[in-house]
Design an enzyme around this catalytic site. Structure first.
Site, PDB file in Angstrom:
ATOM      1  N   TYR A 189      10.919   5.124  31.586  1.00 32.30           N
ATOM      2  CA  TYR A 189      11.842   5.141  30.407  1.00 32.30           C
ATOM      3  C   TYR A 189      13.338   5.422  30.794  1.00 32.30           C
ATOM      4  CZ  TYR A 189      14.138   7.136  26.388  1.00 32.30           C
ATOM      5  OH  TYR A 189      14.774   7.448  25.256  1.00 32.30           O
ATOM      6  N   LYS A 193      16.176   2.336  29.959  1.00 33.13           N
ATOM      7  CA  LYS A 193      17.352   2.710  28.959  1.00 33.13           C
ATOM      8  C   LYS A 193      18.891   2.455  29.824  1.00 33.13           C
ATOM      9  CE  LYS A 193      15.876   3.913  24.999  1.00 33.13           C
ATOM     10  NZ  LYS A 193      16.238   3.190  23.665  1.00 33.13           N
TER      11      LYS A 193
END
Length: 314
Positions: A189, A193
């Site tokens: 994750y 990002k």
């Protein structure tokens, strides 16, 4: 002795302030498209995406709502049209994890001929619970990258050419402190990002000559199903408050510490960003290690909860 201001006066001043701020937001947003133009919001059925849809509709933008669950989209579209006379909505239920050419074809057809002034790239996925990278399932890794990265890029390639043609537009992409701070146990994750941070900044430079403003909006903790925080506080806003502040600060970097085409709009997030960048360093080993300790603790609690719930069903 301090002078006590009557409550009706306080409320009146608050209302006047809210009206003034709303008017400023509206006048600024109008530079991206006239009344009746469209905003496309991905991940629109819950949380921050839903609030972007509601608040942009309240500013006079028609909305295209894209998310996974048909029933939630239908309910939101009905709510928006009942609240705001004359505002139109279109919906598309698609699962970004499937990376379906047919779905992207349906989105292309849905926006064909629309004057899309604003795109909000909000769709995203994190890990179900913090997990070491070597224990992360292939499916979870694939879903995170496909939704966060591939989905955002494909939607932008569909929408942005129309903005180039009109020589105006606003592209907002939801970033995360997970993309700023390397986040052990959320490695995939965090990497997704960070990718969006670099991509969005580069895109901002590419599209600026075409009159299109690109901005990556950084957030820390907001009450949502993803953060698993249910109650807002002074430091942790609700999606409604976060979006209101974010729309009010379009074009201003806030606490983003000079990162081009990026803002950290909510005040507590901005202070945290500033403090980390100024006194510690965003990739400092101490910060990374503390992040690891925090996520290890969250993982232990989540696993204990799963174990308790599993016993209930025996």
């Amino acid at each position: 002795m301090p002078v006590e201001i009557p409550t009706p006066i306080v409320l009146s001043l608050a209302v006047i302030g809210l009206i003034y701020i709303s008017a400023k937001i509206l006048s600024y947003l109008r530079k991206f498209g006239p009344k009746g133009s469209w905003a496309v919001i991905t991940g629109a059925s819950d949380g921050i995406g839903k609030e972007f849809a509601l608040q942009l509709a309240s500013k006079g933008f028609n909305v295209v709502l894209v998310s996974r669950t048909q029933s939630k989209l239908e309910a939101l579209a009905k709510d928006i049209e009942s609240r705001h006379a004359g505002i139109r909505s279109k919906i598309l239920a698609m699962d970004f994890a499937k990376d379906s050419d047919e779905d992207y074809g349906r989105l292309t057809a849905l926006v064909d001929g629309l004057d899309v002034a604003i795109l909000v790239n909000n769709v995203g996925k994190s890990h179900d619970i913090p997990v070491p990278f070597l224990h992360t399932s292939i499916q979870e890794m694939s879903d995170i990258i496909t939704i966060n990265c591939v989905g955002t890029l494909k939607v932008t390639q569909i929408i942005a050419p129309g903005m180039v043609q009109h020589r105006r537009g606003l592209i907002l992409t939801m970033g995360s402190f997970g993309g700023l701070l390397p986040s052990p146990l959320l490695a995939t994750y965090s990497g997704s990002k960070a990718f969006l941070q670099q991509w969005s900044t580069a895109l901002g430079s590419e599209l600026k000559p075409h009159g299109i403003q690109v901005e990556l909006i950084l957030s820390y903790l907001v009450t949502s199903s993803m953060s698993k925080i249910r109650r807002p506080s002074m430091l942790i806003p609700s999606p409604k408050n976060f979006v209101r502040v974010a729309l009010g600060k379009i074009g201003r970097s806030g606490g983003a510490q000079g990162i081009a085409y990026t803002s950290t709009p909510y005040w507590s997030h901005g202070i945290f960003h500033w403090a980390l960048a100024t006194f510690v360093g965003l990739s400092n080993a101490f910060v990374v290690d503390r992040n690891k300790v925090m996520h290890e603790s969250i993982r232990r609690r989540a696993l204990r909860k799963q174990e308790r719930e599993g016993k209930k069903h025996l």
